[in-house]
Design a protein around this motif. Structure first.
Motif, PDB file in Angstrom:
ATOM      1  N   THR A  45       0.833  -1.204   0.000  1.00 15.55           N
ATOM      2  CA  THR A  45       0.000   0.000   0.000  1.00 15.55           C
ATOM      3  C   THR A  45       0.868   1.254   0.000  1.00 15.55           C
ATOM      4  O   THR A  45       0.583   2.228  -0.700  1.00 15.55           O
ATOM      5  N   ASP A  83      -6.103  -1.486  -4.695  1.00 15.26           N
ATOM      6  CA  ASP A  83      -5.324  -2.179  -3.663  1.00 15.26           C
ATOM      7  C   ASP A  83      -6.055  -3.458  -3.245  1.00 15.26           C
ATOM      8  O   ASP A  83      -7.282  -3.479  -3.190  1.00 15.26           O
ATOM      9  N   ASP A  84      -5.292  -4.481  -2.929  1.00  8.89           N
ATOM     10  CA  ASP A  84      -5.862  -5.743  -2.432  1.00  8.89           C
ATOM     11  C   ASP A  84      -6.901  -6.340  -3.370  1.00  8.89           C
ATOM     12  O   ASP A  84      -8.024  -6.667  -2.962  1.00  8.89           O
ATOM     13  N   ARG A  97       4.578  -3.797   9.445  1.00 11.58           N
ATOM     14  CA  ARG A  97       3.514  -3.229  10.263  1.00 11.58           C
ATOM     15  C   ARG A  97       3.735  -3.570  11.741  1.00 11.58           C
ATOM     16  O   ARG A  97       3.567  -2.730  12.627  1.00 11.58           O
TER      17      ARG A  97
HETATM   18 MG    MG Z   1      -2.115  -2.891   1.945  1.00  9.36          MG
END
Ligand code: MG
Ligand code: ADP
Length: 457
Positions: A166, A221-222, A320
């Motif tokens: 992202t 995205d995704d 993350r």
């Molecule tokens: Mg993402």
């Protein structure tokens, strides 16, 4: 003897000296001594979150400062409840900055997100650390910004969660919006689907299609979430052809390569594979350390090298989590107004380290959220719109989304058959709020701690 009120005022005065304003207000606003008996003081606090922090982090200090004035007191008991209004006023009368604090927590939620493009400005190439795990993806993204629609079309990035897809996608988008008159749209596939369903309902699907067709850069995205969604695939197919035919750029991301997305129409698969495919994988130690250093610079934080090395050594799964553990350490630094040493950091990160796979279940999350806010799991599922349950419910949706593999519709199902658009909205709201609202951020950390601690047991 001092009145309850005077006593608490004195305690607040002392606490205030040892904390930053924002923290002091966070933890002590709307607290009051509501009763006392021979050896105990009863303090009311506004919610379970504050209660937990006062009990665990501040109790010793509070007790000490009470005993300076009333040595007979042996313990402080905290309970959730509303102090009488006049008490509140008295207790916080000296907090002049109160208003200011309120003002910042009501700042626009999506300050960083551009309304037209959906892009979050914080994602840039400058803040992206290049390592062997993402070199190719990064180079492809950069190349696309220099030769939009002509070089790699579509560009397809894939890789596991939290590895920077992202970030890269949005960095391209942000870079392109620097050029005037370029129409850019960033959209998660689930939102894309939701928009289509809504447009069909409102009978303006043609408007939506022509809106997409006018773009210079469309980022989805995704994309794995369009699996099995025929109507969405239909629209993506026609939008794709429209844009591609006019040399407009398309960028897609997924958690797996096109060939591995189930229930994807063959015509779409072959198109997704027709441009450039690049993967991102897990960062190595050097990259993890470089990312930590980059993040800490951008946050004006301050931690010693051995602490950073410790985090980079132990948090390996994805970026993350790396960021999450860093934030946790920085939150500690903020609350105590000092830099934690290695031993403390080990403690803080214990939860992360003891649960290597961080696996949990929706039930565990619902229970942790409900417990935390002193409601029942059933309250979360029921149709009630009471304020006391609306926020916990949104938090539950957000955590289900972040901590499990459930899709938005599945989360809606789990929470009493709510529409997936409600879930998307809740998740976006909590994510945006948590970015600027320190107490909420702490709440999420605490709830997650409960989630993963209960897993251990
Ligand atoms: Mg993402
Ligand atoms: P994905 O979309 O692959 O799940 P994200 O792009 O959301 O992952 O990345 C998760 C977090 O990690 C984001 O905050 C992002 O800024 C950060 N991040 C990931 N990779 C890097 C990197 N190479 N350099 C700096 N930050 C990164």
């Amino acid at each position: 003897m001092m009145s309850n009120e005077e006593l608490w005022k004195a305690v607040l005065g002392e606490m205030e000296l040892s904390l930053s304003r924002a923290n002091f207000i966070t933890w002590f606003k709307n607290t009051a001594v509501v009763a006392r008996d021979k050896n105990s003081i009863f303090v009311s606090v506004p919610n379970g979150f504050i209660k937990e922090w006062l009990e665990n982090k501040f109790n010793k200090k509070i007790l000490q400062s009470i005993r300076n004035l009333s040595p007979e007191i042996r313990e402080v008991k905290y309970s959730i409840g509303k102090p009488k209004p006049e008490l509140i006023k008295q207790d916080i009368s000296k907090i002049i900055l109160d208003k200011e604090f309120e003002a910042t927590s009501e700042a626009p939620l999506d300050a960083d997100i551009d309304k037209n493009t959906n892009l979050n400005r914080k994602y840039s190439f400058d803040s992206f650390v290049i390592g062997s795990n993402n070199e190719l993806a990064h180079a492809a993204c950069l190349a696309v910004t220099k030769s939009l629609g002509k070089l790699y079309n579509p560009l397809f990035l894939y890789g596991g969660v939290g590895l920077g897809k992202t970030h890269l996608l949005q960095a391209v988008g942000n870079k392109i919006t620097e050029i005037k008159e370029r129409r850019v749209l960033y959209i998660p596939a689930e939102r894309f689907t939701a928009n289509i369903i809504e447009a069909i309902r409102n009978k303006n699907i043609e408007d939506l299609k022509s809106h997409y067709a006018r773009l210079d850069l469309l980022i989805i995205d995704d994309i794995q979430f369009i699996a099995g969604k025929e109507k969405t695939q239909d629209i993506i197919f026609s939008t794709f052809n429209e844009l591609y035919g006019r040399n407009k750029q398309i960028i897609l991301s997924s958690d797996r390569p096109p060939a591995a997305i189930p229930a994807l129409e063959e015509r779409l698969r072959s198109r997704f594979e027709g441009g450039m495919i690049a993967d991102v994988s897990e960062p190595d130690f050097e990259t993890r350390l470089a990312i930590l250093k980059q993040k800490i610079d951008s946050k004006d934080g301050d931690l010693s090298d051995d602490v950073l090395i410790y985090i980079a050594t132990h948090i390996q799964k994805n970026v993350r989590e790396l960021e999450g553990s860093l934030n946790r350490v920085l939150a500690f630094a903020q609350i105590y107004n000092r830099v934690p040493d290695l031993k403390e950091v080990k403690n803080i990160l214990n939860t992360y380290l003891n649960t290597p796979y961080r696996k949990t279940s929706p039930q565990t999350i619902l229970k942790a959220v409900a417990d935390f806010y002193s409601i029942t799991s059933n309250d979360l599922i029921k149709r009630s719109r009471k304020k006391e349950v609306v926020k916990p419910r949104q938090v539950a949706m957000f955590l289900l989304r972040d901590e499990t593999k459930l899709s938005f519709p599945e989360i809606g199902q789990k929470l009493g058959g709510r529409d997936h658009s409600t879930v998307i909205h809740a998740c976006e709201k909590i994510r945006a709020e948590a970015a600027i609202d320190e107490p909420l951020k702490q709440e999420l950390i605490l709830i997650k701690e409960r989630v993963y601690n209960s897993f251990e047991k």
